[in-house]
Design a protein around this motif. Structure first.
Motif, PDB file in Angstrom:
ATOM      1  N   SER A 107       0.848  -1.192   0.000  1.00  0.00           N
ATOM      2  CA  SER A 107       0.000   0.000   0.000  1.00  0.00           C
ATOM      3  C   SER A 107       0.881   1.239   0.000  1.00  0.00           C
ATOM      4  CB  SER A 107      -0.940   0.001   1.218  1.00  0.00           C
ATOM      5  OG  SER A 107      -0.216   0.149   2.425  1.00  0.00           O
ATOM      6  N   GLY A 108       0.385   2.299  -0.602  1.00  0.00           N
ATOM      7  CA  GLY A 108       1.221   3.496  -0.756  1.00  0.00           C
ATOM      8  C   GLY A 108       2.447   3.194  -1.595  1.00  0.00           C
ATOM      9  N   GLY A 109       2.270   2.368  -2.609  1.00  0.00           N
ATOM     10  CA  GLY A 109       3.411   1.878  -3.389  1.00  0.00           C
ATOM     11  C   GLY A 109       3.764   2.694  -4.609  1.00  0.00           C
ATOM     12  N   SER A 110       3.101   3.834  -4.800  1.00  0.00           N
ATOM     13  CA  SER A 110       3.350   4.620  -6.012  1.00  0.00           C
ATOM     14  C   SER A 110       4.421   5.684  -5.835  1.00  0.00           C
ATOM     15  CB  SER A 110       2.054   5.284  -6.488  1.00  0.00           C
ATOM     16  OG  SER A 110       1.594   6.221  -5.528  1.00  0.00           O
ATOM     17  N   ALA A 111       4.921   5.854  -4.602  1.00  0.00           N
ATOM     18  CA  ALA A 111       5.928   6.890  -4.356  1.00  0.00           C
ATOM     19  C   ALA A 111       6.634   6.608  -3.031  1.00  0.00           C
ATOM     20  CB  ALA A 111       5.279   8.275  -4.314  1.00  0.00           C
ATOM     21  N   GLY A 112       7.707   7.367  -2.785  1.00  0.00           N
ATOM     22  CA  GLY A 112       8.368   7.340  -1.492  1.00  0.00           C
ATOM     23  C   GLY A 112       8.884   5.981  -1.057  1.00  0.00           C
ATOM     24  N   ILE A 113       8.700   5.684   0.221  1.00  0.00           N
ATOM     25  CA  ILE A 113       9.180   4.420   0.791  1.00  0.00           C
ATOM     26  C   ILE A 113       8.533   3.231   0.091  1.00  0.00           C
ATOM     27  CG2 ILE A 113       9.155   2.993   2.868  1.00  0.00           C
ATOM     28  CD1 ILE A 113       9.385   5.568   4.521  1.00  0.00           C
ATOM     29  N   GLY A 114       7.235   3.326  -0.168  1.00  0.00           N
ATOM     30  CA  GLY A 114       6.539   2.208  -0.809  1.00  0.00           C
ATOM     31  C   GLY A 114       7.103   1.868  -2.168  1.00  0.00           C
ATOM     32  N   LEU A 115       7.376   2.882  -2.979  1.00  0.00           N
ATOM     33  CA  LEU A 115       7.932   2.635  -4.307  1.00  0.00           C
ATOM     34  C   LEU A 115       9.361   2.106  -4.210  1.00  0.00           C
ATOM     35  CD1 LEU A 115       7.716   2.696  -7.358  1.00  0.00           C
ATOM     36  CD2 LEU A 115       8.302   5.140  -7.307  1.00  0.00           C
ATOM     37  N   ALA A 116      10.143   2.613  -3.265  1.00  0.00           N
ATOM     38  CA  ALA A 116      11.509   2.113  -3.081  1.00  0.00           C
ATOM     39  C   ALA A 116      11.499   0.635  -2.717  1.00  0.00           C
ATOM     40  CB  ALA A 116      12.223   2.925  -2.004  1.00  0.00           C
ATOM     41  N   ILE A 117      10.577   0.230  -1.840  1.00  0.00           N
ATOM     42  CA  ILE A 117      10.447  -1.178  -1.478  1.00  0.00           C
ATOM     43  C   ILE A 117       9.990  -1.993  -2.681  1.00  0.00           C
ATOM     44  CG2 ILE A 117       9.144  -2.810  -0.066  1.00  0.00           C
ATOM     45  CD1 ILE A 117       9.062  -0.649   2.132  1.00  0.00           C
ATOM     46  N   ALA A 118       9.044  -1.439  -3.443  1.00  0.00           N
ATOM     47  CA  ALA A 118       8.559  -2.132  -4.640  1.00  0.00           C
ATOM     48  C   ALA A 118       9.690  -2.392  -5.623  1.00  0.00           C
ATOM     49  CB  ALA A 118       7.452  -1.314  -5.296  1.00  0.00           C
ATOM     50  N   LYS A 119      10.536  -1.393  -5.838  1.00  0.00           N
ATOM     51  CA  LYS A 119      11.665  -1.551  -6.764  1.00  0.00           C
ATOM     52  C   LYS A 119      12.633  -2.625  -6.272  1.00  0.00           C
ATOM     53  CE  LYS A 119      11.759   3.215  -8.541  1.00  0.00           C
ATOM     54  NZ  LYS A 119      12.533   4.477  -8.573  1.00  0.00           N
ATOM     55  N   LYS A 120      12.919  -2.600  -4.984  1.00  0.00           N
ATOM     56  CA  LYS A 120      13.855  -3.560  -4.408  1.00  0.00           C
ATOM     57  C   LYS A 120      13.334  -4.984  -4.557  1.00  0.00           C
ATOM     58  CE  LYS A 120      17.537  -4.580  -1.845  1.00  0.00           C
ATOM     59  NZ  LYS A 120      18.921  -4.193  -2.183  1.00  0.00           N
ATOM     60  N   LEU A 121      12.095  -5.212  -4.199  1.00  0.00           N
ATOM     61  CA  LEU A 121      11.525  -6.558  -4.270  1.00  0.00           C
ATOM     62  C   LEU A 121      11.289  -6.994  -5.704  1.00  0.00           C
ATOM     63  CD1 LEU A 121       9.001  -6.373  -1.288  1.00  0.00           C
ATOM     64  CD2 LEU A 121      11.198  -7.551  -1.360  1.00  0.00           C
ATOM     65  N   ASN A 122      10.913  -6.053  -6.557  1.00  0.00           N
ATOM     66  CA  ASN A 122      10.705  -6.346  -7.968  1.00  0.00           C
ATOM     67  C   ASN A 122      12.001  -6.806  -8.625  1.00  0.00           C
ATOM     68  OD1 ASN A 122      10.334  -4.668 -10.981  1.00  0.00           O
ATOM     69  ND2 ASN A 122       8.850  -6.211 -10.375  1.00  0.00           N
ATOM     70  N   ALA A 123      13.090  -6.111  -8.321  1.00  0.00           N
ATOM     71  CA  ALA A 123      14.391  -6.452  -8.904  1.00  0.00           C
ATOM     72  C   ALA A 123      14.889  -7.811  -8.423  1.00  0.00           C
ATOM     73  CB  ALA A 123      15.414  -5.370  -8.553  1.00  0.00           C
ATOM     74  N   ALA A 124      14.408  -8.243  -7.260  1.00  0.00           N
ATOM     75  CA  ALA A 124      14.843  -9.523  -6.698  1.00  0.00           C
ATOM     76  C   ALA A 124      14.014 -10.697  -7.210  1.00  0.00           C
ATOM     77  CB  ALA A 124      14.781  -9.469  -5.175  1.00  0.00           C
ATOM     78  N   GLY A 125      13.070 -10.425  -8.101  1.00  0.00           N
ATOM     79  CA  GLY A 125      12.304 -11.517  -8.697  1.00  0.00           C
ATOM     80  C   GLY A 125      10.997 -11.827  -7.998  1.00  0.00           C
ATOM     81  N   ASN A 126      10.395 -10.828  -7.381  1.00  0.00           N
ATOM     82  CA  ASN A 126       9.089 -11.000  -6.757  1.00  0.00           C
ATOM     83  C   ASN A 126       7.995 -10.360  -7.609  1.00  0.00           C
ATOM     84  OD1 ASN A 126       9.816 -12.064  -3.891  1.00  0.00           O
ATOM     85  ND2 ASN A 126      11.213 -10.334  -4.220  1.00  0.00           N
ATOM     86  N   LYS A 127       6.802 -10.920  -7.537  1.00  0.00           N
ATOM     87  CA  LYS A 127       5.641 -10.317  -8.183  1.00  0.00           C
ATOM     88  C   LYS A 127       5.139  -9.212  -7.273  1.00  0.00           C
ATOM     89  CE  LYS A 127       0.922 -11.311  -9.711  1.00  0.00           C
ATOM     90  NZ  LYS A 127      -0.135 -12.367  -9.816  1.00  0.00           N
ATOM     91  N   VAL A 128       5.142  -7.985  -7.753  1.00  0.00           N
ATOM     92  CA  VAL A 128       4.805  -6.836  -6.922  1.00  0.00           C
ATOM     93  C   VAL A 128       3.469  -6.236  -7.352  1.00  0.00           C
ATOM     94  CG1 VAL A 128       5.476  -4.491  -6.308  1.00  0.00           C
ATOM     95  CG2 VAL A 128       7.204  -6.292  -6.346  1.00  0.00           C
ATOM     96  N   ILE A 129       2.621  -5.983  -6.366  1.00  0.00           N
ATOM     97  CA  ILE A 129       1.324  -5.331  -6.586  1.00  0.00           C
ATOM     98  C   ILE A 129       1.343  -4.035  -5.784  1.00  0.00           C
ATOM     99  CG2 ILE A 129      -1.178  -5.560  -6.406  1.00  0.00           C
ATOM    100  CD1 ILE A 129      -0.533  -8.670  -5.960  1.00  0.00           C
ATOM    101  N   ILE A 130       1.296  -2.918  -6.472  1.00  0.00           N
ATOM    102  CA  ILE A 130       1.319  -1.638  -5.768  1.00  0.00           C
ATOM    103  C   ILE A 130      -0.083  -1.054  -5.697  1.00  0.00           C
ATOM    104  CG2 ILE A 130       3.732  -1.088  -6.243  1.00  0.00           C
ATOM    105  CD1 ILE A 130       2.763   0.739  -8.532  1.00  0.00           C
ATOM    106  N   ASN A 131      -0.337  -0.338  -4.619  1.00  0.00           N
ATOM    107  CA  ASN A 131      -1.636   0.282  -4.410  1.00  0.00           C
ATOM    108  C   ASN A 131      -1.451   1.755  -4.085  1.00  0.00           C
ATOM    109  OD1 ASN A 131      -3.172   1.009  -1.514  1.00  0.00           O
ATOM    110  ND2 ASN A 131      -4.548   0.629  -3.233  1.00  0.00           N
ATOM    111  N   GLY A 132      -2.406   2.562  -4.500  1.00  0.00           N
ATOM    112  CA  GLY A 132      -2.412   3.983  -4.169  1.00  0.00           C
ATOM    113  C   GLY A 132      -3.739   4.583  -4.570  1.00  0.00           C
ATOM    114  N   ARG A 133      -3.942   5.831  -4.190  1.00  0.00           N
ATOM    115  CA  ARG A 133      -5.213   6.489  -4.483  1.00  0.00           C
ATOM    116  C   ARG A 133      -5.263   7.070  -5.889  1.00  0.00           C
ATOM    117  NH1 ARG A 133      -5.641  10.422   0.629  1.00  0.00           N
ATOM    118  NH2 ARG A 133      -3.438  10.617   0.090  1.00  0.00           N
TER     119      ARG A 133
END
Length: 242
Positions: free
Chosen positions: A11-37
């Motif tokens: 959640s809150g994955g479109s910017a800031g800490i959430g997006l940074a975590i999404a990038k990290k996990l995405n690059a490691a080979g995880n399926k990432v689902i981001i959420n935001g308003r």
């Protein structure tokens, strides 16, 4: 836990800490689902990720939480990690009687605490079906000490911290579900700009610390300046009956 091959909702994955975590996990080979308003911001974030998915919606609203949980159940049955990162924060001068302090506090407590409890409850049945699952609650250095600038935000994060401890105790006998708490200090994001975020650490540092903690099954994840406070406080609180 394994840090690759997971299906992760942020959640809150479109910017800031959430997006940074999404990038990290995405690059490691995880399926990432981001959420935001904002659909526009979500689409912009997807351009920085590889084969990620976005689910638009405001988790602070009950009907939208239900919708998002149902979409995860129907379209992402392998979901095994949720990262509760979305938040609300306001400068809240308690000495100003015209400041609408209670209204600001209500929005903070609803977004940072109540909605996290409800969304976690909604996704638990799916998480409990997995052989290796995790819930990550993003709290704050503010759980340990409030201040005059963010008193009600700090209180909402302190509530989240207490809930996370109780949730961890609740599932302490379940080896397939682990509960993590991530404690960022001031981070340089758009979210924190109003309170001097430019002086904070980069969001990537938070993502790196979380990734390392997942690898080590380190359920308490203090970052930056939080580490010194955490080292002093947590060993004392762990001695209390629970």
């Amino acid at each position: 836990m394994e840090t690759t091959g997971n299906t992760v909702f942020i959640s809150g994955g479109s910017a800031g800490i959430g997006l940074a975590i999404a990038k990290k996990l995405n690059a490691a080979g995880n399926k990432v689902i981001i959420n935001g308003r904002s659909e526009e911001r979500l689409q912009g974030a997807l351009k920085e990720l590889d084969n990620a998915v976005a689910i638009q919606g405001d988790l602070s609203i009950k009907t939208e939480r239900l919708k998002i949980a149902e979409e995860l159940k129907n379209n992402h049955p392998g979901l095994n990690i949720i990262i509760n990162n979305a938040g609300a924060a306001f400068m809240n001068d308690l000495s100003d009687v015209n400041n609408n302090a209670a209204e600001k506090a209500f929005e903070e407590i609803n977004t940072n605490y109540i909605s996290v409890i409800d969304f976690t409850t909604l996704t638990l049945p799916l998480l409990l079906q997995q052989e290796d699952a995790a819930i990550v609650n993003v709290s704050s250095i503010a759980v340990f000490r409030s201040n005059k600038y963010l008193p009600t935000y700090s209180a909402s994060k302190a509530a989240l911290h207490s809930y996370t401890q109780g949730l961890r105790d609740t599932f302490s006998g379940n080896k397939n579900l682990n509960i993590y708490e991530l404690y960022p200090p001031l981070v340089n994001t758009e979210f924190s700009a109003e309170i001097g975020g430019a002086n904070g650490i980069p969001a990537l540092e938070v993502a790196d610390e979380l990734f390392a903690a997942l690898e080590k099954n380190q359920f308490e994840v203090p970052v930056g300046d939080t580490k010194q406070i955490h080292e002093l406080v947590i060993p004392i609180t762990e001695q209390a009956p629970h």
